[in-house]
Design an enzyme around this catalytic site. Sequence first.
Site, mmCIF file in Angstrom:
data_model
loop_
_atom_site.group_PDB
_atom_site.id
_atom_site.type_symbol
_atom_site.label_atom_id
_atom_site.label_comp_id
_atom_site.label_asym_id
_atom_site.label_seq_id
_atom_site.Cartn_x
_atom_site.Cartn_y
_atom_site.Cartn_z
ATOM 1 N N THR A 1 -33.289 48.111 -24.059
ATOM 2 C CA THR A 1 -34.381 47.370 -24.845
ATOM 3 C C THR A 1 -34.953 48.173 -26.000
ATOM 4 N N GLY B 1 -37.310 51.765 -16.823
ATOM 5 C CA GLY B 1 -38.084 52.318 -15.793
ATOM 6 C C GLY B 1 -37.914 53.550 -15.836
ATOM 7 N N GLU C 1 -33.793 41.589 -17.660
ATOM 8 C CA GLU C 1 -32.447 41.345 -17.520
ATOM 9 C C GLU C 1 -31.990 39.796 -18.250
HETATM 10 C C1 LIG Z 1 -31.642 39.875 -0.897
HETATM 11 C C2 LIG Z 1 -31.200 40.656 -2.250
HETATM 12 C C3 LIG Z 1 -32.143 41.583 -2.640
HETATM 13 C C4 LIG Z 1 -31.852 42.281 -3.761
HETATM 14 C C5 LIG Z 1 -32.939 43.500 -4.243
HETATM 15 C C6 LIG Z 1 -32.445 43.881 -5.431
HETATM 16 C C7 LIG Z 1 -33.420 44.326 -6.002
HETATM 17 C C8 LIG Z 1 -33.497 44.234 -7.584
HETATM 18 C C9 LIG Z 1 -34.709 44.575 -8.249
HETATM 19 C C10 LIG Z 1 -34.279 44.670 -9.765
HETATM 20 C C11 LIG Z 1 -35.293 45.753 -10.017
HETATM 21 C C12 LIG Z 1 -35.014 45.734 -11.514
HETATM 22 C C13 LIG Z 1 -36.085 46.406 -12.235
HETATM 23 C C14 LIG Z 1 -36.037 46.045 -13.800
HETATM 24 C C15 LIG Z 1 -34.818 45.970 -14.361
HETATM 25 C C16 LIG Z 1 -34.663 45.507 -15.551
HETATM 26 C C17 LIG Z 1 -33.628 45.993 -16.494
HETATM 27 C C18 LIG Z 1 -33.461 45.343 -17.922
HETATM 28 O O1 LIG Z 1 -34.016 44.547 -18.333
HETATM 29 S S1 LIG Z 1 -32.223 46.192 -18.793
HETATM 30 C C19 LIG Z 1 -32.061 44.994 -20.333
HETATM 31 C C20 LIG Z 1 -31.742 43.707 -20.128
HETATM 32 N N1 LIG Z 1 -31.593 42.791 -21.508
HETATM 33 C C21 LIG Z 1 -30.932 41.970 -21.373
HETATM 34 O O2 LIG Z 1 -30.622 41.349 -20.446
HETATM 35 C C22 LIG Z 1 -30.644 41.539 -23.166
HETATM 36 C C23 LIG Z 1 -30.601 40.165 -22.801
HETATM 37 N N2 LIG Z 1 -29.386 39.549 -24.193
HETATM 38 C C24 LIG Z 1 -28.014 39.677 -23.895
HETATM 39 O O3 LIG Z 1 -27.560 39.998 -22.825
HETATM 40 C C25 LIG Z 1 -27.572 39.305 -25.125
HETATM 41 O O4 LIG Z 1 -28.043 39.630 -26.068
HETATM 42 C C26 LIG Z 1 -26.924 37.958 -25.094
HETATM 43 C C27 LIG Z 1 -26.223 37.392 -23.915
HETATM 44 C C28 LIG Z 1 -27.997 36.791 -25.249
HETATM 45 C C29 LIG Z 1 -26.009 37.484 -26.360
HETATM 46 O O5 LIG Z 1 -24.937 38.482 -26.305
HETATM 47 P P1 LIG Z 1 -24.295 39.290 -27.816
HETATM 48 O O6 LIG Z 1 -23.245 40.068 -27.298
HETATM 49 O O7 LIG Z 1 -25.529 40.017 -28.099
HETATM 50 O O8 LIG Z 1 -24.157 38.100 -28.489
HETATM 51 P P2 LIG Z 1 -23.177 36.921 -28.710
HETATM 52 O O9 LIG Z 1 -24.061 35.855 -28.665
HETATM 53 O O10 LIG Z 1 -22.056 37.259 -29.840
HETATM 54 O O11 LIG Z 1 -22.273 36.924 -27.446
HETATM 55 C C30 LIG Z 1 -20.954 37.122 -27.620
HETATM 56 C C31 LIG Z 1 -20.144 36.494 -26.392
HETATM 57 O O12 LIG Z 1 -20.260 37.292 -25.530
HETATM 58 C C32 LIG Z 1 -20.540 36.598 -24.415
HETATM 59 N N3 LIG Z 1 -21.310 37.412 -23.485
HETATM 60 C C33 LIG Z 1 -22.377 37.710 -23.581
HETATM 61 N N4 LIG Z 1 -22.991 38.689 -22.684
HETATM 62 C C34 LIG Z 1 -21.771 38.659 -21.671
HETATM 63 C C35 LIG Z 1 -21.473 39.336 -20.387
HETATM 64 N N5 LIG Z 1 -22.543 40.123 -19.910
HETATM 65 N N6 LIG Z 1 -20.414 39.255 -19.847
HETATM 66 C C36 LIG Z 1 -19.243 38.373 -20.569
HETATM 67 N N7 LIG Z 1 -19.723 37.896 -21.496
HETATM 68 C C37 LIG Z 1 -20.742 38.017 -22.226
HETATM 69 C C38 LIG Z 1 -21.072 35.529 -24.691
HETATM 70 O O13 LIG Z 1 -21.159 34.315 -23.899
HETATM 71 C C39 LIG Z 1 -20.447 35.090 -26.056
HETATM 72 O O14 LIG Z 1 -19.240 34.294 -25.583
HETATM 73 P P3 LIG Z 1 -18.266 33.676 -26.629
HETATM 74 O O15 LIG Z 1 -19.448 32.389 -26.984
HETATM 75 O O16 LIG Z 1 -17.981 34.360 -27.852
HETATM 76 O O17 LIG Z 1 -16.994 33.261 -26.000
HETATM 77 C C1 LIG Z 2 -41.075 45.042 -15.962
HETATM 78 C C2 LIG Z 2 -40.044 45.094 -17.098
HETATM 79 C C3 LIG Z 2 -38.993 45.936 -16.705
HETATM 80 C C4 LIG Z 2 -38.029 46.387 -17.699
HETATM 81 N N1 LIG Z 2 -37.126 47.150 -17.462
HETATM 82 C C5 LIG Z 2 -36.197 47.303 -18.344
HETATM 83 C C6 LIG Z 2 -35.225 48.532 -18.191
HETATM 84 O O1 LIG Z 2 -35.323 49.257 -17.246
HETATM 85 N N2 LIG Z 2 -34.222 48.749 -19.369
HETATM 86 C C7 LIG Z 2 -34.363 48.033 -20.555
HETATM 87 O O2 LIG Z 2 -33.687 48.213 -21.385
HETATM 88 N N3 LIG Z 2 -35.246 46.967 -20.498
HETATM 89 C C8 LIG Z 2 -36.223 46.710 -19.456
HETATM 90 N N4 LIG Z 2 -37.165 45.680 -19.901
HETATM 91 C C9 LIG Z 2 -36.954 44.923 -21.016
HETATM 92 C C10 LIG Z 2 -36.315 43.366 -20.716
HETATM 93 O O3 LIG Z 2 -34.983 43.524 -20.816
HETATM 94 C C11 LIG Z 2 -36.857 42.475 -21.936
HETATM 95 O O4 LIG Z 2 -38.281 42.334 -22.068
HETATM 96 C C12 LIG Z 2 -36.215 41.174 -21.825
HETATM 97 O O5 LIG Z 2 -34.636 41.344 -21.999
HETATM 98 C C13 LIG Z 2 -36.751 40.199 -22.731
HETATM 99 O O6 LIG Z 2 -36.852 40.726 -24.079
HETATM 100 P P1 LIG Z 2 -37.907 40.474 -25.068
HETATM 101 O O7 LIG Z 2 -39.048 41.265 -24.463
HETATM 102 O O8 LIG Z 2 -37.559 41.320 -26.330
HETATM 103 O O9 LIG Z 2 -38.311 39.056 -25.305
HETATM 104 P P2 LIG Z 2 -38.039 38.130 -26.611
HETATM 105 O O10 LIG Z 2 -36.599 38.229 -26.731
HETATM 106 O O11 LIG Z 2 -38.830 38.677 -27.734
HETATM 107 O O12 LIG Z 2 -38.545 36.767 -26.248
HETATM 108 C C14 LIG Z 2 -39.810 36.229 -26.683
HETATM 109 C C15 LIG Z 2 -39.867 34.689 -26.755
HETATM 110 O O13 LIG Z 2 -38.719 34.399 -27.705
HETATM 111 C C16 LIG Z 2 -37.763 33.623 -27.347
HETATM 112 N N5 LIG Z 2 -36.316 34.039 -27.654
HETATM 113 C C17 LIG Z 2 -35.876 34.928 -27.878
HETATM 114 N N6 LIG Z 2 -34.570 34.949 -28.489
HETATM 115 C C18 LIG Z 2 -34.187 33.349 -28.391
HETATM 116 C C19 LIG Z 2 -33.142 32.537 -28.661
HETATM 117 N N7 LIG Z 2 -32.002 33.019 -29.046
HETATM 118 N N8 LIG Z 2 -33.184 31.706 -28.359
HETATM 119 C C20 LIG Z 2 -34.391 30.988 -27.855
HETATM 120 N N9 LIG Z 2 -35.554 31.436 -27.635
HETATM 121 C C21 LIG Z 2 -35.474 32.747 -27.927
HETATM 122 C C22 LIG Z 2 -37.866 33.796 -25.607
HETATM 123 O O14 LIG Z 2 -37.390 32.495 -25.038
HETATM 124 C C23 LIG Z 2 -39.260 34.183 -25.548
HETATM 125 O O15 LIG Z 2 -40.056 32.799 -25.397
HETATM 126 C C24 LIG Z 2 -38.164 45.384 -19.019
HETATM 127 C C25 LIG Z 2 -39.027 44.553 -19.102
HETATM 128 C C26 LIG Z 2 -39.805 44.205 -17.953
HETATM 129 C C27 LIG Z 2 -41.048 43.275 -18.240
#
Ligand SMILES: CCCCCCCCCCCCCCCCCC(=O)SCCNC(=O)CCNC(=O)[C@H](O)C(C)(C)COP(=O)(O)OP(=O)(O)OC[C@H]1O[C@@H](n2cnc3c(N)ncnc32)[C@H](O)[C@@H]1OP(=O)(O)O
Ligand SMILES: Cc1cc2nc3c(=O)[nH]c(=O)nc-3n(C[C@H](O)[C@H](O)[C@H](O)COP(=O)(O)OP(=O)(O)OC[C@H]3O[C@@H](n4cnc5c(N)ncnc54)[C@H](O)[C@@H]3O)c2cc1C
Length: 646
Positions: A138, A176, A414
Amino acid sequence: MNPDIVKERQNASFDVQKLTYILDGGPEKTKRRREISLVLNDPDFDEEDPNFLSRSERYEQAVRKSAQMILKLREYGISDPAEINCYKSVVRGNFHESLGLHYVMFLPTLYSQCDQEQSKKWLPLATSFEVLGTYAQTELGHTHLRGLETTATFDPTTQEFVLNSPTVTSIKWWPGAGKTSNHAVVLAQLYTRGKCHGLHAFIVQLRHMDTHEPLPILVGDIGPKFGFSEVDNGFLKLDHVRIPRENMLMKHVEPDGRYVKPASAKLTYGTMVFIRSLLVGLSALVMAKSCTIAIRYSAVRHQSEIRSEPEPQILDYQTQQYKLFPLLATAYAFSFVGQYMTETYYRISGDINQGDLSELPELHAVSAGLKAFTTWTTNTGIEVCRMSCGGHGYSRSSALPDLYAEFTPTCTYEGENTVMMLQTAYLVKSYRQAKAGEQLRGIMSYLNDMEQRHVRAHPASARPALVDINDLSDLVESYKLRAALVESAAKSIQQELQKRRSHEDAWNNSAIDLVKASDAHCHYMVVKLFTDKLSEIGDPDINLVLTTLAQLYALHGIALNSGDFLQAGLLTVPQMQQIPVRIKELLCLIRPNAVALVDAFDFPDKVLSSVLGRYDGNVYENLFEWARRSPLNATEVHESFHKYLK
Ligand SMILES: CCCCCCCCCCCCCCCCCC(=O)SCCNC(=O)CCNC(=O)[C@H](O)C(C)(C)COP(=O)(O)OP(=O)(O)OC[C@H]1O[C@@H](n2cnc3c(N)ncnc32)[C@H](O)[C@@H]1OP(=O)(O)O
Ligand SMILES: Cc1cc2nc3c(=O)[nH]c(=O)nc-3n(C[C@H](O)[C@H](O)[C@H](O)COP(=O)(O)OP(=O)(O)OC[C@H]3O[C@@H](n4cnc5c(N)ncnc54)[C@H](O)[C@@H]3O)c2cc1C
């Protein structure tokens, strides 16, 4: 032991231990989890309640704990990944750890994206914790992957990539471990031979391996947040930083600068899919903790009166049951959905590793949708639990404020939840395929028979009442038909297109319908998976109590979304009127088992860390003791008196 809570346990109609086995996946797993939980008796894990510490002290305590966890892991001989997760979840309690990103994102990215040579180099360094990593994707200005600005430009003369954050908005923000890590997986737009090839992952060293001083890179902590005080979420500005060609994961650039396309560009996003899948289980865990606290407390708290008799337990108030029991049902539903999500993740990622990418889009859509659905529900659920504990719920001693603050960013990280729900392209695509006569497989197969079973706005009275609200399979069927709301979303897109709007505008103008369709699809999945689970449970007493919970979950969901069910003609108005009556009956049926049902989650007191949720129910004396430990009570007269009041 508080006598109220003793009485509650005597009232249970089922064997709590057996239900714990079901939740854990068998007696052996319960036994092992309990053995692992004993590590909490180790004095090296003793710590000050973080609520009594400053942010800097909390960070330091968390780093000490993370380091201890690693040393003890070796001492206790825990090496199986599932057991490591269990151990860490127990020791971490309600807070996050400063090395969390290393485990959940850095290591998994290395495991899935290193080639053989890279694995040989990086895995020993990362698993021995010489290399401490983070995941920097991010940016200050963007999270949307195509919008990310950081560049990695290949220089064939030196065989290096040059990483650059050209603008303020391109500074990496949020990863983080800004102070803790010495390496990062950095996501950057790849440029080679003058052409952009989209996002790719690169390993970048951030700090000196001995001194931990930053290399010529701007890196640090972004400051205090809503919660996550233990985590040093960071910033990272790269100014023409050079890294060797070998540091590009999956190595798609040849020495001469030629780009070799991967099997799917989406494989780079694999780590996010992994965490989204985990977050479904995490939602279940946190919902279960919150219910345990609120229900145990409600069993020992007496207040007001129902009749002119001694004050009743607040759990006897119908409104209290209505707040908490649907959440208890949700905790059970999400536990089973979490199990399903984990199994599905490992099954499909196994196929992907074998080169079969056919189910990748479904895995992405399902994990994105369920992540959003379960985290949103849990987030609001924790707050309901907190409110249901009155004033004592507001005290940090209850643990509920911490659970909320630590959990709430799951709705954002995520992938922001609305954005995740909008990954419904897959649903709409599947709908169109089904409409064109293709037979869909898997969870989307319910769309196959939509043509015969149109769900449209009908005057409810015009439809026969086919649904028996006491029959779970009928309720599952109703949810399935409601999930065909995707039809309305698809139609909305079609209507927009007919108005000569672009595909993108048509999509945006239908976004509310798309999110609703996605929500309905996820809701159907949860009801179905909960109901399917019942058929695996042989013990009649447990089956009965879980069936009651499943009915409550399904009916409560219908009551909250009654407009959808009525508008689609799935239920009639008289049936809708029956639902609150049935819900009240179900609350009465659950009441005697409520404490036993939360006991079955089997959280040790040290893991729950809640004065209100104590197993023995001795709340008041421990609240008093906790308050006396407040740093403000360290002296009888606070220094501010001498400074300002005297
Ligand atoms: C008991 C259990 C206990 C468990 C304990 C575990 C503990 C866990 C604790 C966790 C602690 C974690 C700490 C914090 C971590 C935070 C880390 C982050 O936030 S890191 C940062 C996290 N940041 C975010 O998450 C960012 C969020 N944004 C995004 O992921 C992308 O911008 C997007 C998905 C919105 C668009 O994608 P983009 O490519 O830009 O644009 P398009 O629209 O052109 O898409 C093209 C095509 O690709 C497709 N496709 C897309 N993705 C995938 C995929 N993964 N795969 C496959 N396909 C995928 C999509 O459907 C489309 O398909 P089609 O229509 O063409 O067929
Ligand atoms: C505690 C914490 C830990 C994190 N850890 C990490 C990390 O380790 N690594 C890392 O890379 N990132 C990390 N992040 C970042 C995190 O992944 C982003 O904050 C998250 O993906 C959301 O993106 P943004 O903050 O840019 O929100 P934005 O995308 O700016 O969202 C703001 C508003 O806009 C709206 N919006 C945005 N896009 C659209 C759309 N296409 N359609 C409709 N509405 C939309 C949303 O719904 C929301 O209401 C962390 C964030 C937090 C809070």
